[in-house]
Design a protein around this motif. Structure first.
Motif, PDB file in Angstrom:
ATOM      1  N   LEU A  61       0.835  -1.209   0.000  1.00 54.63           N
ATOM      2  CA  LEU A  61       0.000   0.000   0.000  1.00 54.63           C
ATOM      3  C   LEU A  61       0.868   1.257   0.000  1.00 54.63           C
ATOM      4  O   LEU A  61       0.506   2.273  -0.608  1.00 54.63           O
ATOM      5  CB  LEU A  61      -0.960  -0.007   1.190  1.00 54.63           C
ATOM      6  CG  LEU A  61      -2.044  -1.097   1.150  1.00 54.63           C
ATOM      7  CD1 LEU A  61      -2.901  -1.064   2.411  1.00 54.63           C
ATOM      8  CD2 LEU A  61      -2.950  -0.955  -0.071  1.00 54.63           C
ATOM      9  N   ALA A  62       2.020   1.176   0.664  1.00 58.32           N
ATOM     10  CA  ALA A  62       2.948   2.322   0.642  1.00 58.32           C
ATOM     11  C   ALA A  62       3.472   2.539  -0.780  1.00 58.32           C
ATOM     12  O   ALA A  62       3.615   3.682  -1.224  1.00 58.32           O
ATOM     13  CB  ALA A  62       4.104   2.071   1.609  1.00 58.32           C
ATOM     14  N   ILE A  64       1.850   1.768  -3.478  1.00 52.07           N
ATOM     15  CA  ILE A  64       0.703   2.346  -4.198  1.00 52.07           C
ATOM     16  C   ILE A  64       0.637   3.847  -3.937  1.00 52.07           C
ATOM     17  O   ILE A  64       0.429   4.649  -4.846  1.00 52.07           O
ATOM     18  CB  ILE A  64      -0.601   1.646  -3.752  1.00 52.07           C
ATOM     19  CG1 ILE A  64      -0.658   0.236  -4.344  1.00 52.07           C
ATOM     20  CG2 ILE A  64      -1.832   2.450  -4.166  1.00 52.07           C
ATOM     21  CD1 ILE A  64      -1.828  -0.604  -3.848  1.00 52.07           C
ATOM     22  N   TYR A  65       0.841   4.229  -2.677  1.00 53.64           N
ATOM     23  CA  TYR A  65       0.782   5.638  -2.319  1.00 53.64           C
ATOM     24  C   TYR A  65       1.930   6.418  -2.960  1.00 53.64           C
ATOM     25  O   TYR A  65       1.720   7.473  -3.567  1.00 53.64           O
ATOM     26  CB  TYR A  65       0.826   5.789  -0.796  1.00 53.64           C
ATOM     27  CG  TYR A  65       0.662   7.212  -0.358  1.00 53.64           C
ATOM     28  CD1 TYR A  65      -0.613   7.780  -0.248  1.00 53.64           C
ATOM     29  CD2 TYR A  65       1.769   8.006  -0.091  1.00 53.64           C
ATOM     30  CE1 TYR A  65      -0.760   9.101   0.126  1.00 53.64           C
ATOM     31  CE2 TYR A  65       1.619   9.328   0.287  1.00 53.64           C
ATOM     32  CZ  TYR A  65       0.354   9.869   0.388  1.00 53.64           C
ATOM     33  OH  TYR A  65       0.201  11.190   0.744  1.00 53.64           O
ATOM     34  N   GLN A  66       3.131   5.886  -2.868  1.00 53.86           N
ATOM     35  CA  GLN A  66       4.302   6.600  -3.384  1.00 53.86           C
ATOM     36  C   GLN A  66       4.242   6.772  -4.897  1.00 53.86           C
ATOM     37  O   GLN A  66       4.715   7.771  -5.430  1.00 53.86           O
ATOM     38  CB  GLN A  66       5.585   5.855  -3.005  1.00 53.86           C
ATOM     39  CG  GLN A  66       6.018   6.035  -1.570  1.00 53.86           C
ATOM     40  CD  GLN A  66       6.411   7.471  -1.272  1.00 53.86           C
ATOM     41  OE1 GLN A  66       5.625   8.229  -0.711  1.00 53.86           O
ATOM     42  NE2 GLN A  66       7.603   7.882  -1.664  1.00 53.86           N
ATOM     43  N   ARG A  68       1.482   6.833  -6.613  1.00 51.80           N
ATOM     44  CA  ARG A  68       0.179   7.427  -6.946  1.00 51.80           C
ATOM     45  C   ARG A  68      -0.617   6.501  -7.860  1.00 51.80           C
ATOM     46  O   ARG A  68      -1.203   6.924  -8.868  1.00 51.80           O
ATOM     47  CB  ARG A  68       0.314   8.807  -7.614  1.00 51.80           C
ATOM     48  CG  ARG A  68       1.409   9.710  -7.104  1.00 51.80           C
ATOM     49  CD  ARG A  68       1.371   9.947  -5.630  1.00 51.80           C
ATOM     50  NE  ARG A  68       0.225  10.720  -5.172  1.00 51.80           N
ATOM     51  CZ  ARG A  68      -0.068  10.904  -3.888  1.00 51.80           C
ATOM     52  NH1 ARG A  68       0.681  10.351  -2.953  1.00 51.80           N
ATOM     53  NH2 ARG A  68      -1.110  11.614  -3.541  1.00 51.80           N
ATOM     54  N   GLU A  71      -4.520   7.066  -8.663  1.00 52.35           N
ATOM     55  CA  GLU A  71      -4.853   8.238  -7.847  1.00 52.35           C
ATOM     56  C   GLU A  71      -6.165   8.865  -8.308  1.00 52.35           C
ATOM     57  O   GLU A  71      -6.994   9.273  -7.490  1.00 52.35           O
ATOM     58  CB  GLU A  71      -3.719   9.264  -7.954  1.00 52.35           C
ATOM     59  CG  GLU A  71      -3.940  10.492  -7.101  1.00 52.35           C
ATOM     60  CD  GLU A  71      -2.750  11.444  -7.151  1.00 52.35           C
ATOM     61  OE1 GLU A  71      -1.998  11.390  -8.135  1.00 52.35           O
ATOM     62  OE2 GLU A  71      -2.580  12.220  -6.209  1.00 52.35           O
ATOM     63  N   LEU A  76      -6.282   5.874  -3.460  1.00 53.69           N
ATOM     64  CA  LEU A  76      -5.505   6.343  -2.315  1.00 53.69           C
ATOM     65  C   LEU A  76      -6.410   6.701  -1.137  1.00 53.69           C
ATOM     66  O   LEU A  76      -5.996   6.646   0.015  1.00 53.69           O
ATOM     67  CB  LEU A  76      -4.637   7.539  -2.707  1.00 53.69           C
ATOM     68  CG  LEU A  76      -3.669   7.323  -3.880  1.00 53.69           C
ATOM     69  CD1 LEU A  76      -2.742   8.514  -4.026  1.00 53.69           C
ATOM     70  CD2 LEU A  76      -2.863   6.051  -3.702  1.00 53.69           C
ATOM     71  N   GLN A  77      -7.653   7.060  -1.457  1.00 49.19           N
ATOM     72  CA  GLN A  77      -8.587   7.431  -0.387  1.00 49.19           C
ATOM     73  C   GLN A  77      -9.017   6.212   0.427  1.00 49.19           C
ATOM     74  O   GLN A  77      -9.484   6.364   1.549  1.00 49.19           O
ATOM     75  CB  GLN A  77      -9.840   8.090  -0.977  1.00 49.19           C
ATOM     76  CG  GLN A  77      -9.600   9.497  -1.493  1.00 49.19           C
ATOM     77  CD  GLN A  77     -10.795   9.989  -2.285  1.00 49.19           C
ATOM     78  OE1 GLN A  77     -10.799   9.947  -3.506  1.00 49.19           O
ATOM     79  NE2 GLN A  77     -11.809  10.452  -1.591  1.00 49.19           N
ATOM     80  N   THR A  79      -7.034   3.281   0.823  1.00 48.85           N
ATOM     81  CA  THR A  79      -5.968   2.359   1.243  1.00 48.85           C
ATOM     82  C   THR A  79      -6.047   2.108   2.761  1.00 48.85           C
ATOM     83  O   THR A  79      -5.812   0.994   3.220  1.00 48.85           O
ATOM     84  CB  THR A  79      -4.567   2.898   0.881  1.00 48.85           C
ATOM     85  OG1 THR A  79      -4.483   4.252   1.303  1.00 48.85           O
ATOM     86  CG2 THR A  79      -4.281   2.805  -0.590  1.00 48.85           C
ATOM     87  N   GLN A 541       6.033   8.184 -11.112  1.00 49.46           N
ATOM     88  CA  GLN A 541       5.377   8.443  -9.835  1.00 49.46           C
ATOM     89  C   GLN A 541       4.250   9.458  -9.990  1.00 49.46           C
ATOM     90  O   GLN A 541       3.616   9.832  -9.019  1.00 49.46           O
ATOM     91  CB  GLN A 541       6.386   8.977  -8.811  1.00 49.46           C
ATOM     92  CG  GLN A 541       7.250   7.895  -8.209  1.00 49.46           C
ATOM     93  CD  GLN A 541       8.183   8.460  -7.159  1.00 49.46           C
ATOM     94  OE1 GLN A 541       9.304   8.835  -7.449  1.00 49.46           O
ATOM     95  NE2 GLN A 541       7.708   8.530  -5.936  1.00 49.46           N
TER      96      GLN A 541
END
Lengths: 897, 94
Positions: A61-62, A64-66, A68, A71, A76-77, A79, A541
């Protein structure tokens, strides 16, 4: 019968909240209900495995966040919901898990859409499910569902609109458009009734809220596979597949940003090959999304199978059909193939097979449009789609008949032979090439565009073809080696052998690979990669359109290409399309323009008063998007003519919000008229500044060059601002295409000569014209710049070129084109004001007009106006505007000259 | 012979029919290795083409009618499933 009873008991076990393993035994051999947390963890997956799984999930998940990932879809909302949900769900007593999953899905809906929209979505969904269970005849229930669906379809088509319909209908459609068909089909023959929570969970699937493009999950499969294996194996598979989805999506971004060519770049066999192959490779986006979706569902015990299986390695048409979007194939087989074939087999198996397969492909074509309707609001039925599905269907029918004709032959013992390996590798490479060709065709806008793009391969010599054959042979050889390695027992799989999945191997792989990606996402690591490497990693990214889609976006606004464009393979394009209001039209499609003369395909109607892109749009008596001016310059006025395109015209903002209007107001406030408190002026030679806005959306150097003679000079300007940006070439190619196809007169011999050199004719497809003219774009731009500058200088007007950066240049893209334009301008005799840096410190979203429209919004215009004002003062271009002594406060010293 | 043993024999006969059928599509060695619970559809032994052939063979051999909605994993994923389904139809012809 015993087996059936056992299966029934298995289901009842699920209903009672006691998940059973596939062999009918309670999962992990534990029959009794948990006694406290420790007992639960020990019984279900164990504390150690729980911690390892949680660590993997957190890492993925990190990543995925890094990066984006998705997005724009809202992933991201949720996760946090996914991670927290997994942790709590795993600890819950089994009987609470399904209700918790449903609750979690509803929380995610609320998180993405807000409370009111969530209530509407959930309420409508519950209503639809309820209709399926009314105590009336089955046909009556189906009729009711269809009637309600038709009502919702009318809303989706825009026949009547509510505050929520545009927001939730695509997701509601995604949840119900196919699953309701399967559900109605299955509950008619349902032997073991499902629980309420099973039914709700089937429709309210957690990831659906941010993935409108969703695999068609089968209802029976969904029920059958719920905790049908060891829980830790299911969870581990889930984490692994989410991560696999991430890798597909990152690969997709690399290909999307760096490999896909624009149609005008395709000029020979090599580029044709890249164009064709990259079209097919972009499908990684769909397989990536589907892996993530099914992976997320696995985290909650839904042990669903793969949606895609090594589809680039298919060896025949039937094989492709079985590997690519497997859920869709199963849906088609269940709802169309078997029913048609079983009815038609009385005519003989061969005609029945042909008919059933033909029906499947016809249904696939129509249902893709049906799907697109629910997701995007349009029902595209294009010739390209029809031809693609027709051709693929014919090939699958031929393949099916061939396979069926071989059925009765005794099977031979499979044995490794070099010959067999070569034949198989040849089939795989051949299939990949054929699918790439078909996919590139399906992805193209028109048959003509695709044909003219591919036809450029004919311009390549024998050497290029020999290289192609050598490359394909190498690929086949590589395929043989891979098969040999597999024959010798070498395996690259991280999931372990089928039937005995390993926990440690995939866990170590996910932990290691996700950590590596996470490290790559950090600026400190990227610094070690060199400028190019760091640039590539940083670029994947972010979510942005590639050059081809930027072209499409620009062209789309002016050529009406956005409606009905069914691209499944562009992350941002998808999001853009989903949000764009239906009345958001390109200028030329509105009643604000009329046909013009000569090179002016269209021009603004004088004294027009209407709405453009939801903003008031008025023109003056001269057909300028501006306030009223006399043709004769008033005494004491300093007059500037502004040439440009849609940004200068102020697409989507009000007249007083354009950077032209803002600058004019500021010049008059600070440099003319009465003394200002902020910046007292010191000279009164000019009482007033006027900026006349001659810009019109999509005008290129050709129209702006002509504009000088035909309109600008009669207004006697003292200065000409010619605003250009990075979309100059795109607009130029588009305008030339229109001029050529409409056979409009071009009365400039030098321009005529350049266009003639390209060999274009009015009968050619747009893409062909663009491709042929593209190599001459720089010559034409230089011609346009020369024309504006020379005309200005001949009449004592100072020509100033404004380089207004495109929003896509935020973050620093390739500046080659910007440098070229500036060089062309200086060669022509312009003074250049480069407004680069105008958006520094601001993110793109706050400046852009709308997510689906790349023009400047209100704040963007303000920033450009401010930057331009500073540049004018700094370079001492305007009369009375002296270079400031304090560069950090350019207006602090006032203006003197 | 008891009813139970008759039923078991019938089930075994149906499985044997299916095994015979499968020898035309997979190797004899693989057929021999198939247990009564081995996954046929989810294991990739039967696909949409061969399943139709198998349905036709079972209908011919046992005089039962199999409907399209029954051509699923629920009824065809193992030799046991198939035998149970065919037996059920033979016991309750409708």
């Amino acid at each position: 019968m015993l087996n059936r009873i056992k299966k029934g008991a298995e289901r009842l076990g699920v209903l009672d909240g006691v998940p059973l393993s596939g062999n009918g035994e309670p999962a992990n051999g534990q029959a009794e209900a948990p006694q406290g947390l420790r007992a639960l963890l020990a019984r279900d997956i164990g504390l150690f495995r729980f911690l390892v799984l949680s660590a993997q999930l957190a890492l993925v998940l990190a990543v995925i966040y890094q990066f984006r990932i998705e997005e724009t879809s809202g992933l991201l909302q949720i996760t946090g919901v996914i991670f927290g949900g997994f942790v709590v769900h795993t600890w819950l007593a089994p009987r609470f898990r399904l209700p918790f999953f449903v609750l979690l899905s509803m929380i995610a809906i609320e998180a993405v859409f807000g409370a009111m929209n969530a209530l509407w979505l959930i309420g409508l969904g519950l209503g639809l499910i309820g209709l399926c269970h009314l105590p009336i005849a089955f046909r009556a229930r189906v009729t009711l569902v269809v009637a309600v669906g038709a009502g919702l379809a009318a809303m989706q088509a825009g026949w009547f609109v509510t505050s929520w319909s545009g927001i939730i209908l695509p997701i509601l459609g995604s949840m119900f458009m196919f699953r309701l068909i399967i559900y109605l089909y299955d509950i008619r023959h349902e032997k073991t009734p499902a629980s309420l929570w099973e039914r709700l969970a089937y429709f309210f699937l957690l990831p659906n809220v941010c993935f409108p493009l969703f695999p068609v999950v089968d209802y029976q499969l969904f029920r059958r596979t719920y905790y049908n294996d060891d829980a830790s194996a299911i969870y581990q598979k889930g984490v692994l597949w989410i991560f696999r989805g991430v890798t597909h999506l990152l690969l997709y971004r690399l290909i999307y940003y760096y490999v896909v060519p624009t149609p005008s770049e395709v000029q020979g066999l090599g580029e044709v090959l890249v164009y064709i192959v990259s079209s097919y490779l972009l499908y990684l986006r769909v397989s990536g999304l589907f892996h993530m979706i099914i992976g997320i569902l696995c985290l909650f015990g839904f042990n669903l199978p793969e949606t895609h299986h090594l589809y680039f390695f298919a060896s025949g048409f039937n094989d492709v059909w079985r590997r690519l979007n497997i859920y869709w194939k199963d849906f088609m087989v269940k709802i169309f193939y078997y029913p048609v074939l079983m009815r038609a087999r009385r005519w003989g198996m061969t005609p029945a097979r042909v008919l059933a397969t033909a029906v499947v492909f016809l249904a696939t074509w129509l249902l893709h449009s049906y799907q697109w309707f629910w997701l995007q609001g349009a029902f595209p039925l294009t010739a390209v789609d029809g031809l693609y599905w027709g051709l693929l269907g014919a090939l699958v029918i031929a393949n099916t008949l061939y396979v069926a004709s071989q059925l009765k032959k005794p099977a031979e013992e499979p044995a490794w032979t070099w010959r067999g390996a070569w034949i198989h590798a040849l089939k795989v490479v051949g299939m990949f090439v054929v699918m790439s060709v078909l996919w590139s065709f399906w992805s193209s806008h028109s048959i003509g565009e695709w044909a003219s793009t591919v036809a450029t391969a004919s311009s390549s010599g024998v050497g290029a073809y020999a290289l192609l054959i050598a490359g394909l042979t190498l690929l086949v050889g590589l395929g043989v080696l891979i098969q040999y390695a597999a024959h010798r027992g070498w395996s690259l799989t991280v999931e372990g052998e089928p039937g005995s999945p390993s926990f440690a191997r995939p866990a170590l792989y996910t932990l290691g690979a996700a950590s590596l990606l996470l490290a790559l996402s950090m600026p400190q690591t990227q610094e070690q990669l060199g400028a190019r490497g760091a640039g590539i990693v940083a670029s994947i990214q972010e979510v942005r359109l590639n050059q081809r889609d930027q072209d499409r976006m620009t062209r789309g606004y002016y050529e009406g290409l956005l409606d009905g464009d069914n691209s499944y393979t562009s992350e941002l394009w998808w999001a853009v399309q989903a949000q764009r209001p239906r009345d958001w039209k390109p200028l030329y499609e509105t009643d604000a323009v009329r046909s013009g003369d000569g090179v002016f395909d269209y021009e603004l109607i004088p004294s027009y008063d209407g709405i453009q892109k939801q903003a008031p749009f008025r023109t003056n008596a001269w057909g300028m998007r501006d306030q009223a001016y006399d043709r004769e310059k008033p005494p004491g006025a300093f007059r500037i003519a502004l040439l440009g395109a849609s940004i200068e015209m102020g697409a989507g903002v009000e007249g007083h919000e354009t950077y032209e209007a803002l600058l004019e107001a500021r010049l008059n406030e600070e440099l003319a008229g009465a003394p200002s408190v902020q910046a007292p002026r010191t000279d009164t030679s000019y009482q007033r500044y006027e900026i006349l806005n001659f810009a019109v959306g999509a005008y290129s150097v050709i129209q702006n060059g002509a504009m000088m003679d035909e309109k600008v000079l009669s207004f006697d300007p003292d200065l000409v601002f010619y605003a250009v940006g990075s979309t100059e070439t795109q607009r130029l190619l588009m305008q030339i295409t229109n001029l050529v196809r409409q056979e409009r007169p071009i009365r400039y011999p030098a321009l005529q000569a350049i266009i003639a050199q390209s060999g274009v004719t009015a009968e050619m497809e747009s893409a062909e014209i663009r491709r042929r003219v593209a190599p001459y774009a720089e010559d034409i731009i230089q011609w346009g710049f020369n024309k504006v500058a020379a005309t200005s200088l001949q009449h004592g007007i100072d020509p100033v070129l404004l380089y207004v950066p495109n929003l896509d240049e935020i973050g620093g893209l390739d500046r080659t084109w910007e440098a070229k334009l500036i060089q062309f301008a200086e060669t022509a005799g312009f003074t250049v004001l480069n407004l680069e840096g105008a958006y520094d410190g601001h993110d793109k979203a706050s400046i852009q007009l709308a997510p689906w429209d790349w023009h400047l919004g209100v704040q963007g215009h303000q920033l450009v106006a401010d930057r331009l004002y500073e540049a004018l003062r700094a370079q001492d271009i305007l009369p009375h505007a002296q270079a400031p002594s304090d560069p950090s406060n350019p207006v602090s010293t006032g203006a003197t000259r | 012979m008891t009813m139970k043993s008759t039923s078991t024999a019938q089930a075994e006969a149906i499985k044997e029919t299916v095994r015979d059928f499968l020898t035309e599509f997979i190797t004899p060695k693989e057929v021999q290795g198939l247990s009564d619970t081995a996954p046929l559809i989810t294991g990739g032994v039967l696909d949409s083409i061969t399943l139709v052939e198998l349905v036709a063979a079972l209908e011919d051999r046992y005089g039962v009618t199999i409907h399209s909605h029954e051509m699923s994993v629920e009824y065809f994923d193992s030799l046991n499933d198939i035998a149970a389904m065919v037996q059920s139809k033979m016991d309750n012809p409708s």
